[in-house]
Write a protein that holds these residues in place. Structure first.
Motif, mmCIF file in Angstrom:
data_model
loop_
_atom_site.group_PDB
_atom_site.id
_atom_site.type_symbol
_atom_site.label_atom_id
_atom_site.label_comp_id
_atom_site.label_asym_id
_atom_site.label_seq_id
_atom_site.Cartn_x
_atom_site.Cartn_y
_atom_site.Cartn_z
ATOM 1 N N LEU A 145 46.424 40.065 29.703
ATOM 2 C CA LEU A 145 45.085 40.290 30.225
ATOM 3 C C LEU A 145 44.363 38.953 30.198
ATOM 4 O O LEU A 145 44.568 38.159 29.282
ATOM 5 N N GLN A 146 43.510 38.716 31.175
ATOM 6 C CA GLN A 146 42.763 37.467 31.201
ATOM 7 C C GLN A 146 41.392 37.680 31.800
ATOM 8 O O GLN A 146 41.214 38.560 32.645
ATOM 9 N N ALA A 147 40.441 36.899 31.305
ATOM 10 C CA ALA A 147 39.083 36.947 31.852
ATOM 11 C C ALA A 147 38.577 35.522 32.010
ATOM 12 O O ALA A 147 38.763 34.683 31.118
ATOM 13 N N LEU A 148 37.961 35.255 33.118
ATOM 14 C CA LEU A 148 37.286 33.991 33.357
ATOM 15 C C LEU A 148 35.801 34.300 33.215
ATOM 16 O O LEU A 148 35.217 34.955 34.079
ATOM 17 N N ALA A 149 35.224 33.894 32.095
ATOM 18 C CA ALA A 149 33.826 34.220 31.796
ATOM 19 C C ALA A 149 33.006 32.940 31.749
ATOM 20 O O ALA A 149 33.458 31.918 31.227
ATOM 21 N N SER A 150 31.794 32.982 32.290
ATOM 22 C CA SER A 150 30.928 31.803 32.278
ATOM 23 C C SER A 150 29.475 32.224 32.130
ATOM 24 O O SER A 150 29.108 33.363 32.438
ATOM 25 N N GLU A 151 28.678 31.296 31.657
ATOM 26 C CA GLU A 151 27.246 31.503 31.472
ATOM 27 C C GLU A 151 26.544 30.253 31.969
ATOM 28 O O GLU A 151 26.680 29.194 31.359
ATOM 29 N N PRO A 152 25.802 30.347 33.081
ATOM 30 C CA PRO A 152 25.088 29.166 33.578
ATOM 31 C C PRO A 152 24.127 28.625 32.514
ATOM 32 O O PRO A 152 23.300 29.352 31.990
ATOM 33 N N GLY A 153 24.317 27.358 32.150
ATOM 34 C CA GLY A 153 23.438 26.725 31.178
ATOM 35 C C GLY A 153 23.669 27.155 29.740
ATOM 36 O O GLY A 153 22.882 26.853 28.862
ATOM 37 N N GLY A 154 24.754 27.871 29.461
ATOM 38 C CA GLY A 154 25.029 28.337 28.105
ATOM 39 C C GLY A 154 26.511 28.379 27.844
ATOM 40 O O GLY A 154 27.292 27.707 28.494
ATOM 41 N N SER A 155 26.888 29.193 26.877
ATOM 42 C CA SER A 155 28.308 29.301 26.556
ATOM 43 C C SER A 155 28.660 30.746 26.210
ATOM 44 O O SER A 155 27.810 31.528 25.786
ATOM 45 N N ILE A 156 29.903 31.083 26.408
ATOM 46 C CA ILE A 156 30.424 32.410 26.068
ATOM 47 C C ILE A 156 30.935 32.351 24.636
ATOM 48 O O ILE A 156 31.733 31.477 24.292
ATOM 49 N N SER A 157 30.478 33.273 23.790
ATOM 50 C CA SER A 157 30.903 33.272 22.393
ATOM 51 C C SER A 157 32.179 34.071 22.175
ATOM 52 O O SER A 157 32.971 33.749 21.288
ATOM 53 N N ARG A 158 32.395 35.124 22.978
ATOM 54 C CA ARG A 158 33.630 35.899 22.847
ATOM 55 C C ARG A 158 33.783 36.829 24.041
ATOM 56 O O ARG A 158 32.814 37.122 24.742
ATOM 57 N N VAL A 159 35.011 37.305 24.240
ATOM 58 C CA VAL A 159 35.313 38.322 25.238
ATOM 59 C C VAL A 159 36.110 39.424 24.544
ATOM 60 O O VAL A 159 37.074 39.145 23.823
ATOM 61 N N GLU A 160 35.685 40.660 24.746
ATOM 62 C CA GLU A 160 36.404 41.815 24.223
ATOM 63 C C GLU A 160 37.157 42.474 25.369
ATOM 64 O O GLU A 160 36.622 42.605 26.467
ATOM 65 N N PHE A 161 38.374 42.896 25.099
ATOM 66 C CA PHE A 161 39.195 43.601 26.083
ATOM 67 C C PHE A 161 39.375 45.043 25.625
ATOM 68 O O PHE A 161 39.659 45.292 24.447
ATOM 69 N N TYR A 162 39.217 45.981 26.551
ATOM 70 C CA TYR A 162 39.328 47.408 26.255
ATOM 71 C C TYR A 162 40.362 48.072 27.148
ATOM 72 O O TYR A 162 40.458 47.757 28.331
ATOM 73 N N ARG A 163 41.149 48.980 26.586
ATOM 74 C CA ARG A 163 41.961 49.924 27.343
ATOM 75 C C ARG A 163 41.244 51.242 27.197
ATOM 76 O O ARG A 163 41.156 51.798 26.112
ATOM 77 N N GLY A 164 40.651 51.741 28.290
ATOM 78 C CA GLY A 164 39.769 52.902 28.186
ATOM 79 C C GLY A 164 38.602 52.544 27.283
ATOM 80 O O GLY A 164 37.940 51.536 27.496
ATOM 81 N N ASN A 165 38.369 53.338 26.233
ATOM 82 C CA ASN A 165 37.294 53.055 25.276
ATOM 83 C C ASN A 165 37.786 52.350 24.030
ATOM 84 O O ASN A 165 37.016 52.121 23.103
ATOM 85 N N SER A 166 39.073 52.000 23.975
ATOM 86 C CA SER A 166 39.663 51.393 22.778
ATOM 87 C C SER A 166 39.665 49.873 22.874
ATOM 88 O O SER A 166 40.226 49.298 23.820
ATOM 89 N N LEU A 167 39.058 49.227 21.884
ATOM 90 C CA LEU A 167 39.085 47.771 21.796
ATOM 91 C C LEU A 167 40.507 47.340 21.465
ATOM 92 O O LEU A 167 41.083 47.800 20.468
ATOM 93 N N ILE A 168 41.084 46.462 22.293
ATOM 94 C CA ILE A 168 42.446 46.004 22.023
ATOM 95 C C ILE A 168 42.500 44.529 21.640
ATOM 96 O O ILE A 168 43.484 44.074 21.076
ATOM 97 N N ALA A 169 41.427 43.758 21.947
ATOM 98 C CA ALA A 169 41.408 42.345 21.575
ATOM 99 C C ALA A 169 39.979 41.826 21.591
ATOM 100 O O ALA A 169 39.159 42.261 22.393
ATOM 101 N N ASN A 170 39.724 40.879 20.687
ATOM 102 C CA ASN A 170 38.447 40.190 20.605
ATOM 103 C C ASN A 170 38.794 38.704 20.577
ATOM 104 O O ASN A 170 39.343 38.223 19.589
ATOM 105 N N VAL A 171 38.493 37.991 21.664
ATOM 106 C CA VAL A 171 38.939 36.609 21.820
ATOM 107 C C VAL A 171 37.728 35.685 21.854
ATOM 108 O O VAL A 171 36.823 35.862 22.664
#
Length: 87
Positions: free
Chosen positions: A1-27
């Motif tokens: 799984l992959q996510a390209l996340a960005s915040e104009p003028g800021g930074s991304i602190s983390r990305v959570e990945f879910y399968r349905g309602n279940s958290l599977i990763a916190n990156v």
């Protein structure tokens, strides 16, 4: 799984990945600009994945669901692109 996340003028602190309602990763550390995770050894079936990006200010953005049909085994090469946090 992959996510390209960005915040104009800021930074991304983390990305959570879910399968349905279940958290599977916190990156919290991107690799090559992408937040990566694996959903190891899922059984055959249809799965809905989402990613949630959190910026340093606490704002959250959630991707649209990504639906995958799997024959079993580790998930590879699935992704969410262009995920941006919003006020």
């Amino acid at each position: 799984l992959q996510a390209l996340a960005s915040e104009p003028g800021g930074s991304i602190s983390r990305v959570e990945f879910y399968r349905g309602n279940s958290l599977i990763a916190n990156v919290s550390v991107p690799t090559g600009g992408l937040f990566l995770a694996s959903d190891g050894n899922v059984g055959a079936g249809v799965y809905s994945y989402t990613a949630r990006a959190f910026d340093a200010g606490g704002r959250v953005a959630t991707s649209a669901p990504h639906i995958d049909a799997e024959q079993g085994g580790a998930m590879r090469g699935k992704g969410h692109r262009g995920l941006k946090s919003r006020n």
